[in-house]
Design an enzyme around this catalytic site. Sequence first.
Site, PDB file in Angstrom:
ATOM      1  CB  CYS A  44      42.571 -65.784 -51.293  1.00 24.95           C
ATOM      2  SG  CYS A  44      41.821 -64.232 -50.747  1.00 24.95           S
ATOM      3  CG  HIS A  54      38.028 -66.381 -51.685  1.00 26.23           C
ATOM      4  ND1 HIS A  54      39.260 -66.559 -51.104  1.00 26.23           N
ATOM      5  CD2 HIS A  54      37.809 -67.496 -52.444  1.00 26.23           C
ATOM      6  CE1 HIS A  54      39.762 -67.720 -51.480  1.00 26.23           C
ATOM      7  NE2 HIS A  54      38.902 -68.307 -52.298  1.00 26.23           N
ATOM      8  CG  ASN A 114      38.467 -71.575 -53.930  1.00 24.27           C
ATOM      9  OD1 ASN A 114      39.167 -70.628 -53.581  1.00 24.27           O
ATOM     10  ND2 ASN A 114      37.380 -71.912 -53.268  1.00 24.27           N
TER      11      ASN A 114
END
Length: 274
Positions: free
Chosen positions: A53, A219, A239
């Site tokens: 990520c 994240h 996301n």
Amino acid sequence: MGFRKAPTGKLKNYYNHNIVVPDNIPENFDSREKWDKCSSINSVKDQSNCGSCWAVSSASAMSDRLCIASQYKVHVNLSAEALMTCCKACTGGDPGCEGGYLDEAWKYFKTHGLVTGGDYGSNEGCQPYGIPPCSTCPSIAETPACRKSSCTNKHYKKKYKKDLHKGKNYYAIPKNVTLMQADILAHGPIITGFEVFSDFMHYKSGIYSHVRGQYLGNHAVRILGWGVEKQIPYWLVANSWNRSWGDNGLFKIRRGRNECTFEENAFAGIPKSK
């Protein structure tokens, strides 16, 4: 997931206190609308079963900001694959699928640069993402090998060195909602890292705030804008779990109270426009 928090002292060394705050910050803002000619801003990535990520979100924001800085002349997706596999300082020498630091990612963009690369199977750019989509894989994917001088896409004709794009600077944004908004208004989407709890995994719509559930890890995501819904302020966020997750790949999170440490790990930079 896969975001690693930089030590607080190190992060403060990167703080940009020279962000110019406009007289009037709009109540609602969406980067996709302001810079509608930049197709990368509308994209939602899929990091698959890899803790990349940090690289995926960073490369996405770098792509957005390159388009904006070039005044729409450069429309490319910069390679999360190249960043994930080759930035050893980003991961402390660990495989890129095991997580990385945002500050080092943007530093790498400035010092080494990134080639282009689209999504898995896209045949777009020099080094497309090499890990196939996978929503139910039982383990972390194996990180692909670093290729620092050649393209992995045999269909791409541009030479590696000619394909590199670089950053002009990089900086952390202090834990300040107004400064985060001002930087987005001026230059485009920014990156932040936050703490994920199990209730976040089931998000579908509305404004997320942590209620219950265990801590799962950290994240990194890309902030597109903000707004107010039913008198509650929120951040609008992309996301990297593909469009089947959340609200077509996006989510809203409570703004203004550092929800899940969301406002204390923001990072960005300015690309060199060719």
